[in-house]
Design an enzyme around this catalytic site. Structure first.
Site, PDB file in Angstrom:
ATOM      1  N   ASP A 177      -3.047  -2.041  -0.694  1.00 30.11           N
ATOM      2  CA  ASP A 177      -3.627  -0.992  -1.524  1.00 30.11           C
ATOM      3  C   ASP A 177      -5.097  -0.807  -1.184  1.00 30.11           C
ATOM      4  O   ASP A 177      -5.595   0.329  -1.100  1.00 30.11           O
ATOM      5  CB  ASP A 177      -3.454  -1.374  -2.996  1.00 30.11           C
ATOM      6  CG  ASP A 177      -4.104  -0.381  -3.938  1.00 30.11           C
ATOM      7  OD1 ASP A 177      -3.743   0.807  -3.881  1.00 30.11           O
ATOM      8  OD2 ASP A 177      -4.977  -0.784  -4.724  1.00 30.11           O
ATOM      9  N   GLU A 237       2.717  -0.249   0.714  1.00 28.20           N
ATOM     10  CA  GLU A 237       1.410  -0.908   0.718  1.00 28.20           C
ATOM     11  C   GLU A 237       1.502  -2.289   1.348  1.00 28.20           C
ATOM     12  O   GLU A 237       0.586  -2.716   2.077  1.00 28.20           O
ATOM     13  CB  GLU A 237       0.888  -1.010  -0.712  1.00 28.20           C
ATOM     14  CG  GLU A 237       0.514   0.342  -1.310  1.00 28.20           C
ATOM     15  CD  GLU A 237       0.210   0.280  -2.795  1.00 28.20           C
ATOM     16  OE1 GLU A 237      -0.385   1.239  -3.302  1.00 28.20           O
ATOM     17  OE2 GLU A 237       0.559  -0.725  -3.449  1.00 28.20           O
TER      18      GLU A 237
END
Length: 227
Positions: free
Chosen positions: A50, A122
């Protein structure tokens, strides 16, 4: 030495990155529902990915538009890194079919769940970052996001945010969202949501998640308002 299955080798070829440590790819695709003392899940990689995604996108947007203000860049950034976008990219490269899930998640349709797909995307970014460094991770992201970056709208606010700002500009309270119904099996639910303004205007929409239904209802109401 861990060896990848032919399916995962093909996946690596498709995304344009060959892992030196194949275990990182396997971990990135392993959900917590099937993790164990000897099998790591992808949650830690998701946390890292992320942040890597955010840095790459921030830099890409600055490079793309040297004159954009922070106020213009922020909604574009949010549109590119939000979970729905990550899940959409994950679908485009077939991550869902490769996820390692526990039985309960498989039964409940985990391979199609937006949150699981976004998290895995992610985690994949982080796996490439850990295996090959920032330059490789950056190249992967720019490859996979591709036209999403260049075509992101100048005003990329999501409909819920735009509707709330519309109401606030008119001195009204925030829009109210109500779940009207939930139908379908657990693995493929359908939510019907109504959004209503204090002034009485309202709109309804259905989608496979509450968030999607709320966004769809807000978008429909904005269109009716001519906003």
């Amino acid at each position: 030495m861990i060896k990848l299955s032919s399916e995962l080798r093909q996946f690596s070829a498709d995304i344009g990155y060959e892992f030196k440590d194949p275990g990182l790819l396997i971990t990135a695709l392993t959900h917590s529902s099937i993790s164990s003392a000897t099998r790591s899940d992808n949650e830690r990689l998701e946390f890292l990915g992320d942040r890597v995604l955010g840095l790459v996108m921030a830099q890409a947007l600055l490079d793309l538009d040297a004159k954009a203000t922070e106020g213009q860049l922020a909604p574009r950034f949010n549109a590119l890194v939000r979970k729905e976008t990550c899940a959409d990219v994950a679908r485009s490269i077939g991550i869902g079919n490769l996820l390692k899930l526990g039985r309960s998640e498989m039964i409940s349709g985990g391979r199609r769940k937006e949150a699981l797909l976004g998290d895995a995307m992610e985690a994949l970014i982080a796996a490439v970052y850990r295996d090959g460094g920032f330059t490789e991770a950056q190249a992967l992201i720019l490859r996979l996001w591709n036209t999403r970056i260049t075509s992101v709208k100048a005003d990329a606010r999501d409909p819920k945010t735009a509707l709330q700002e519309w109401a606030q500009a008119r001195k009204g309270p925030p829009p109210n969202y109500v779940e009207l119904s939930r139908s379908g099996p657990d693995h493929a639910p359908q939510f019907e949501i109504e959004v209503r303004l204090h002034s009485g205007e309202a709109a309804q929409a259905k989608a496979g998640s509450k968030r999607q239904a709320e966004q769809a209802a807000a978008k429909l109401l904005l269109e009716r308002l001519g906003a």
